[in-house]
Design an enzyme around this catalytic site. Structure first.
Site, PDB file in Angstrom:
ATOM      1  N   ARG A   1       0.848  -1.195   0.000  1.00  0.00           N
ATOM      2  CA  ARG A   1       0.000   0.000   0.000  1.00  0.00           C
ATOM      3  C   ARG A   1       0.882   1.242   0.000  1.00  0.00           C
ATOM      4  NH1 ARG A   1      -1.959   2.523   5.136  1.00  0.00           N
ATOM      5  NH2 ARG A   1      -3.521   4.114   4.639  1.00  0.00           N
TER       6      ARG A   1
ATOM      7  N   ARG B   1     -10.714  20.089   9.059  1.00  0.00           N
ATOM      8  CA  ARG B   1      -9.913  20.483  10.210  1.00  0.00           C
ATOM      9  C   ARG B   1     -10.286  21.896  10.660  1.00  0.00           C
ATOM     10  NH1 ARG B   1      -5.838  16.806  10.660  1.00  0.00           N
ATOM     11  NH2 ARG B   1      -5.263  15.638   8.778  1.00  0.00           N
TER      12      ARG B   1
ATOM     13  N   LYS C   1     -13.175   2.356   0.872  1.00  0.00           N
ATOM     14  CA  LYS C   1     -12.915   2.342   2.310  1.00  0.00           C
ATOM     15  C   LYS C   1     -14.184   2.763   3.042  1.00  0.00           C
ATOM     16  CE  LYS C   1      -9.000   4.264   3.535  1.00  0.00           C
ATOM     17  NZ  LYS C   1      -7.907   5.277   3.585  1.00  0.00           N
TER      18      LYS C   1
ATOM     19  N   THR D   1      -6.417  -1.417  10.023  1.00  0.00           N
ATOM     20  CA  THR D   1      -6.177  -0.438  11.085  1.00  0.00           C
ATOM     21  C   THR D   1      -5.947  -1.073  12.448  1.00  0.00           C
ATOM     22  OG1 THR D   1      -7.765   1.003   9.922  1.00  0.00           O
ATOM     23  CG2 THR D   1      -6.856   1.805  11.998  1.00  0.00           C
TER      24      THR D   1
END
Length: 471
Positions: A35, A76, A217, A275
């Protein structure tokens, strides 16, 4: 380089594994795919890694899958006086578009899309969920909130809105540049972040145009509401538990993981669990027992692949992490319970001739104690059907198309091999025996179950089954 297991291993490359020698070590330790995380690094660095992997392909004469993981939108807050503030539980806090330094009462949130989606009593999560704000009222360019969970908040921390669908494309301007670069390299899979709805997959498909498989994802709760449609549209699915774990309760993540894997198994889509799988191995040579159990659970559930992130990208023990993951997979796949689960969870074939042939191939292979099931495929669909059946024997996926061989490295139980273009059924049977012997899957006297579609090169036409004996 035959792997003695069915579930695949994805290793993320990074500063700890940027050299060709380290990539070689990861491959020999058990990594099946690599990846490239485009949230970090440079195009020049990723290009060097890509070329190193392709040289390894030639060295080991094995297809190796490469995944380009796009960053997706990053929401953010702005900056604070002194770099950080402390928010007290119960206080009021304002988010707005003002281009000013923030303080204990307000901060810039430069995302109109968030304000448009907010409603009173909705929660916002900041800094990976450490800070929770509840919306009291909002306008087109601001939101007044109450701090439900306080704490320190510093510059540029992330914002999550778990209960809303934001009017945002999953492809930012940076992602589009990264995507053009990745497709130009020739990556096999594009991991698409920030998927909220089926339309996000359709948007990516229009740009990618089949040049790479789409690995969606699932990290947003809104995507789970459209799970079946997204599974149908994408070429593979990733259970992205990091971001998903921020937006849903921790106790819900294992349930959602099982639901996603189940949906993928029904459709025959490859599914990756990712993860923090061996997170402690970033700094330790051994995982915790809970982490080992986590990897094992994904394998028991039927995941096609498990992924290492920081463990191999920046960790102190990258090759040991891959080796440990391989040890866990092998141990699970030797367990009698694993075999029982594989049988009980097997789904009825769809009412098509292709699925009927593939289901029969699995049964015949078991009955005659075949050494392997050999599939001939152009698009990969014949081999994917074979993997969906979870047979008790290995699957040799033969294809004349290099990109198909590389994409199939993600699929459970498949040992993919690139062959020459075949022109007759006799040539197909002879090639199956030759490759099975060369790849050490069969010996003279062994039986093979061969499936293919005729006419050759026509996607989705699995219509032949043959039992052949290796001479």
């Amino acid at each position: 380089m035959r792997r003695q297991r069915n579930s695949k291993i994805i290793a993320t490359l990074g500063p700890a594994t940027s050299s060709e020698a380290m990539i070689d070590k990861l491959f020999k330790a058990g990594a099946d795919l690599f990846r490239l995380n485009l949230s970090h690094g440079t195009h020049a660095g990723h290009r060097l890694a890509y070329r190193a992997i392709r040289r390894l392909e030639k060295k080991y004469k094995r297809p190796i899958g490469i995944i380009a993981d796009l960053q997706g939108p990053k929401l953010r807050v702005g900056e604070f006086e002194g770099g950080e503030v402390f928010l007290k539980t119960g206080q009021r806090f304002r988010l707005d578009l003002e281009n000013e330094i923030g303080n204990e009462t307000r901060v810039t949130l430069p995302h109109l899309e968030i304000f448009a989606a907010l409603k009173p009593r909705m929660d916002l999560l900041l800094d990976d969920g450490k800070i929770r704000l509840r919306v009291l009222r909002r306008g087109a360019k601001f939101a007044e909130t109450k701090v439900i969970t306080g704490g320190e908040l510093s510059d540029h921390k992330g914002v999550n809105v778990p209960s809303a669908v934001l009017d945002l494309s999953p492809l930012t301007a940076k992602d589009r540049r990264d995507l053009k670069f990745s497709l130009g390299l020739g990556v096999d899979w594009v991991a698409l972040s920030f998927v909220q709805r089926p339309e996000d997959i359709e948007e990516a498909k229009k740009i990618i145009k089949g040049k790479a498989g789409i690995l969606a994802k699932l990290e947003k709760p809104s995507a789970i509401k459209h799970l079946k449609k997204i599974v149908c549209l994408a070429d593979a699915i990733m259970v992205a538990r990091g971001d998903l774990g921020v937006e849903v309760a921790p106790e819900d993540v294992p349930i959602l993981q099982k639901q996603i894997i189940h949906a993928c198994r029904l459709k025959g889509r490859p599914v990756v669990v990712a993860t923090q799988m061996l997170d402690s191995m970033i700094h330790a040579p051994m995982p915790t027992r809970a982490e080992a159990s986590d990897v094992a659970t994904a394998v028991y559930d039927g995941a096609d692949a498990v992924m290492l992130s920081a463990e191999t990208a920046v960790g102190e023990y990258p090759t040991q992490s891959v080796s440990m993951m391989e040890r866990i997979i092998k141990r699970v796949e030797r367990d009698r319970l694993y075999a029982e689960i594989r049988i009980t969870e097997r789904r009825s074939p769809e009412a098509t001739s292709s699925d009927a042939i593939t289901a029969a191939a699995r049964q015949v292979a078991q009955t005659v104690s075949a050494a392997a099931i050999v599939t001939f495929t152009a698009s990969g669909s014949t081999t994917l059907r074979a993997a969906r059946e979870r047979p008790t024997v290995p699957i040799l996926g033969l294809t004349p198309i290099e990109s198909t061989a590389r994409r199939l490295t993600l699929t459970w139980g498949v040992h993919s091999v690139r062959t020459k273009v075949l022109h007759s059924f006799r040539e197909m049977v002879n090639t199956a025996a030759t490759v099975a012997k060369h790849e050490e899957f069969a010996h003279p006297g062994d039986k093979l179950v061969v499936t293919a579609g005729v006419p050759f090169g026509t996607p989705g036409t699995t219509n032949i089954l043959r039992i052949s004996k290796v001479e």
